[in-house]
Design a protein around this motif. Structure first.
Motif, PDB file in Angstrom:
ATOM      1  N   THR A 148       0.850  -1.194   0.000  1.00 45.86           N
ATOM      2  CA  THR A 148       0.000   0.000   0.000  1.00 45.86           C
ATOM      3  C   THR A 148       0.880   1.236   0.000  1.00 45.86           C
ATOM      4  N   GLY A 149       0.936   1.916  -1.132  1.00 42.59           N
ATOM      5  CA  GLY A 149       1.734   3.130  -1.214  1.00 42.59           C
ATOM      6  C   GLY A 149       3.227   2.836  -1.227  1.00 42.59           C
ATOM      7  N   ARG A 150       3.998   3.880  -1.302  1.00 42.93           N
ATOM      8  CA  ARG A 150       5.446   3.757  -1.364  1.00 42.93           C
ATOM      9  C   ARG A 150       6.017   3.372  -0.002  1.00 42.93           C
ATOM     10  N   ASP A 151       7.004   2.498   0.003  1.00 42.95           N
ATOM     11  CA  ASP A 151       7.653   2.086   1.248  1.00 42.95           C
ATOM     12  C   ASP A 151       8.723   3.117   1.613  1.00 42.95           C
ATOM     13  N   ASN A 152       8.476   3.886   2.671  1.00 49.04           N
ATOM     14  CA  ASN A 152       9.385   4.966   3.076  1.00 49.04           C
ATOM     15  C   ASN A 152      10.168   4.618   4.340  1.00 49.04           C
ATOM     16  N   ARG A 153      10.294   3.348   4.620  1.00 50.21           N
ATOM     17  CA  ARG A 153      10.913   2.944   5.882  1.00 50.21           C
ATOM     18  C   ARG A 153      12.351   3.453   6.032  1.00 50.21           C
ATOM     19  N   GLU A 154      13.130   3.362   4.983  1.00 50.29           N
ATOM     20  CA  GLU A 154      14.527   3.779   5.077  1.00 50.29           C
ATOM     21  C   GLU A 154      14.636   5.281   5.327  1.00 50.29           C
ATOM     22  N   ASP A 155      13.746   6.052   4.683  1.00 44.42           N
ATOM     23  CA  ASP A 155      13.737   7.502   4.929  1.00 44.42           C
ATOM     24  C   ASP A 155      13.404   7.800   6.385  1.00 44.42           C
ATOM     25  N   ILE A 156      12.428   7.075   6.928  1.00 45.07           N
ATOM     26  CA  ILE A 156      12.019   7.296   8.316  1.00 45.07           C
ATOM     27  C   ILE A 156      13.138   6.893   9.276  1.00 45.07           C
ATOM     28  N   LYS A 157      13.838   5.823   8.950  1.00 43.09           N
ATOM     29  CA  LYS A 157      14.973   5.415   9.790  1.00 43.09           C
ATOM     30  C   LYS A 157      16.023   6.514   9.860  1.00 43.09           C
ATOM     31  N   ARG A 158      16.316   7.121   8.705  1.00 42.74           N
ATOM     32  CA  ARG A 158      17.314   8.191   8.672  1.00 42.74           C
ATOM     33  C   ARG A 158      16.859   9.387   9.507  1.00 42.74           C
ATOM     34  N   ILE A 159      15.568   9.718   9.410  1.00 42.30           N
ATOM     35  CA  ILE A 159      15.034  10.833  10.192  1.00 42.30           C
ATOM     36  C   ILE A 159      15.176  10.557  11.692  1.00 42.30           C
ATOM     37  N   LEU A 160      14.792   9.358  12.112  1.00 43.17           N
ATOM     38  CA  LEU A 160      14.831   9.003  13.529  1.00 43.17           C
ATOM     39  C   LEU A 160      16.264   9.012  14.067  1.00 43.17           C
ATOM     40  N   ASN A 161      17.175   8.396  13.320  1.00 37.79           N
ATOM     41  CA  ASN A 161      18.568   8.357  13.775  1.00 37.79           C
ATOM     42  C   ASN A 161      19.177   9.748  13.840  1.00 37.79           C
ATOM     43  N   ASP A 162      18.803  10.613  12.899  1.00 40.74           N
ATOM     44  CA  ASP A 162      19.312  11.982  12.904  1.00 40.74           C
ATOM     45  C   ASP A 162      18.801  12.739  14.118  1.00 40.74           C
ATOM     46  N   VAL A 163      17.511  12.573  14.430  1.00 37.29           N
ATOM     47  CA  VAL A 163      16.913  13.276  15.572  1.00 37.29           C
ATOM     48  C   VAL A 163      17.496  12.778  16.889  1.00 37.29           C
ATOM     49  N   LEU A 164      17.655  11.470  17.022  1.00 36.43           N
ATOM     50  CA  LEU A 164      18.102  10.906  18.294  1.00 36.43           C
ATOM     51  C   LEU A 164      19.595  11.105  18.542  1.00 36.43           C
ATOM     52  N   GLN A 165      20.329  11.560  17.542  1.00 37.60           N
ATOM     53  CA  GLN A 165      21.728  11.897  17.779  1.00 37.60           C
ATOM     54  C   GLN A 165      21.855  13.190  18.576  1.00 37.60           C
ATOM     55  N   LYS A 166      20.798  13.982  18.573  1.00 39.65           N
ATOM     56  CA  LYS A 166      20.817  15.234  19.326  1.00 39.65           C
ATOM     57  C   LYS A 166      20.671  14.927  20.815  1.00 39.65           C
ATOM     58  N   PRO A 167      21.363  15.674  21.655  1.00 41.57           N
ATOM     59  CA  PRO A 167      21.328  15.370  23.091  1.00 41.57           C
ATOM     60  C   PRO A 167      19.933  15.530  23.688  1.00 41.57           C
ATOM     61  N   ASN A 168      19.675  14.711  24.705  1.00 42.95           N
ATOM     62  CA  ASN A 168      18.429  14.794  25.486  1.00 42.95           C
ATOM     63  C   ASN A 168      17.182  14.442  24.681  1.00 42.95           C
ATOM     64  N   SER A 169      17.346  13.670  23.613  1.00 41.67           N
ATOM     65  CA  SER A 169      16.188  13.263  22.818  1.00 41.67           C
ATOM     66  C   SER A 169      15.498  12.058  23.461  1.00 41.67           C
ATOM     67  N   LYS A 170      14.178  12.044  23.387  1.00 39.91           N
ATOM     68  CA  LYS A 170      13.385  10.947  23.929  1.00 39.91           C
ATOM     69  C   LYS A 170      12.434  10.441  22.845  1.00 39.91           C
ATOM     70  N   LEU A 171      12.056   9.179  22.962  1.00 40.19           N
ATOM     71  CA  LEU A 171      11.131   8.573  22.006  1.00 40.19           C
ATOM     72  C   LEU A 171       9.732   8.461  22.602  1.00 40.19           C
ATOM     73  N   CYS A 172       8.745   8.763  21.796  1.00 41.67           N
ATOM     74  CA  CYS A 172       7.351   8.450  22.145  1.00 41.67           C
ATOM     75  C   CYS A 172       6.839   7.584  20.999  1.00 41.67           C
ATOM     76  N   VAL A 173       6.651   6.312  21.276  1.00 40.82           N
ATOM     77  CA  VAL A 173       6.313   5.341  20.238  1.00 40.82           C
ATOM     78  C   VAL A 173       4.841   4.944  20.363  1.00 40.82           C
ATOM     79  N   LEU A 174       4.100   5.129  19.283  1.00 40.43           N
ATOM     80  CA  LEU A 174       2.691   4.739  19.252  1.00 40.43           C
ATOM     81  C   LEU A 174       2.563   3.386  18.569  1.00 40.43           C
ATOM     82  N   VAL A 175       1.970   2.437  19.264  1.00 35.69           N
ATOM     83  CA  VAL A 175       1.805   1.091  18.703  1.00 35.69           C
ATOM     84  C   VAL A 175       0.336   0.714  18.711  1.00 35.69           C
ATOM     85  N   GLU A 176      -0.018  -0.202  17.825  1.00 38.20           N
ATOM     86  CA  GLU A 176      -1.374  -0.729  17.800  1.00 38.20           C
ATOM     87  C   GLU A 176      -1.471  -1.902  18.764  1.00 38.20           C
TER      88      GLU A 176
END
Length: 295
Positions: free
Chosen positions: A43-71
């Motif tokens: 369903t639609g384009r698979d953007n997983r690799e792009d999202i991985k890059r975004i997440l890793n870039d954000v979490l390299q910044k100090p004091n970053s926290k994750l809020c993960v929404l799951v089903e």
């Protein structure tokens, strides 16, 4: 318009859209909302690799926290959990730095009508150090509405979301109590579950995490502020000195003192000279004339 162009291209931009919100008496924070992950890759384009890059870039910044929404799916089949494991370097390497919220829990209520079933459902999550907060949000009967109407309808849902969620969870817990009346052997909900029911508790936890992070960085912040204060004081003193030379009265006083000092030095130098008086008078007149021209 930005979203419409991206939708036509069946894609999203890796360049962030930044919304700045300022208010008094709130903590400074940056909230990064990443694109949703499509579990069905057909369903639609698979953007997983792009999202991985975004997440890793954000979490390299100090004091970053994750809020993960799951089903509300079994742990072993939860695509978001698997995605986080892949993104952050392995199983469980991200959980200590994350708050997990299990949304749409109303779809799981019927399958977790007894304490034993609910406890069993969450057992594998707990074994992997994941203790999700449970959340229920109201939904519209239909989404195929004009944008303005859809926006207003969703806004109404949000206004009553807390009340709706509270009532839904109250009914779920009542069902558990009723079930235990028919089967006294059925266990109560584990504390790890019952203590994390409702989005307000997740919100409270997020605030606690931010406050704790602020407290740990307070000495660093105070040191920075003291350094800045010292720099500003030094700049202020320099500006005050410069300001004096823009004040005519100060200049007159300063030049007057200077002239008197020069004249005294000339007198001392010419002391005992027969022509001293004439020379002193001539130099004094020259200095006065020059002083007046300066003013």
């Amino acid at each position: 318009e930005h979203n419409r162009i991206l939708a036509n291209n069946d894609s999203f931009s890796t360049e962030p859209l930044t919304l700045v919100y300022r208010a008094n008496n709130v903590q400074n924070m940056r909230f990064v909302d990443t694109p949703g992950i499509i579990e069905n890759q057909g369903t639609g384009r698979d953007n997983r690799e792009d999202i991985k890059r975004i997440l890793n870039d954000v979490l390299q910044k100090p004091n970053s926290k994750l809020c993960v929404l799951v089903e509300p799916k079994e742990f072993s089949t939860n695509g978001i959990i698997n995605f986080c494991d892949q993104t952050f370097g392995g199983k469980g390497k991200w959980t200590e730095n994350a708050i997990v919220i299990m949304t749409k829990f109303d779809t799981k209520v019927r399958d977790a009508r007894s304490g034993s079933k609910a406890n069993k459902f969450f057992a594998e999550y707990h074994e992997n150090n994941i203790y999700p907060y449970l959340a229920i949000t109201p939904t519209l009967d239909r989404e195929d509405l004009p944008p303005d109407i859809l926006y207003n309808e969703r806004k109404k849902l949000l206004q009553n979301a807390a009340k709706y969620e509270k009532e839904e969870f109250r009914e779920w817990q009542m069902v558990h109590s009723q079930y235990r009346e028919t089967d006294p052997e059925d266990p109560k909900l584990l504390t790890e579950i019952s203590s994390q029911i409702g989005f307000p508790l997740a919100e409270k936890k997020m605030r606690e995490v931010m406050l704790a992070d602020t407290a740990t960085r307070l000495p660093e912040v105070l040191m920075f502020l003291r350094k800045e204060l010292t720099n500003y004081r030094e700049e202020f003193e320099v500006c005050q000195e410069k300001k004096k030379f823009m004040d005519p009265l100060h200049i007159k006083q300063m030049v007057g003192d200077f002239m008197q000092d020069v004249c005294k030095r000339i007198e001392d130098y010419l002391d005992g000279d027969l022509e001293g008086d004439l020379i002193r008078a001539t130099l004094f007149n020259l200095l006065v004339t020059h002083f007046i021209s300066l003013l």
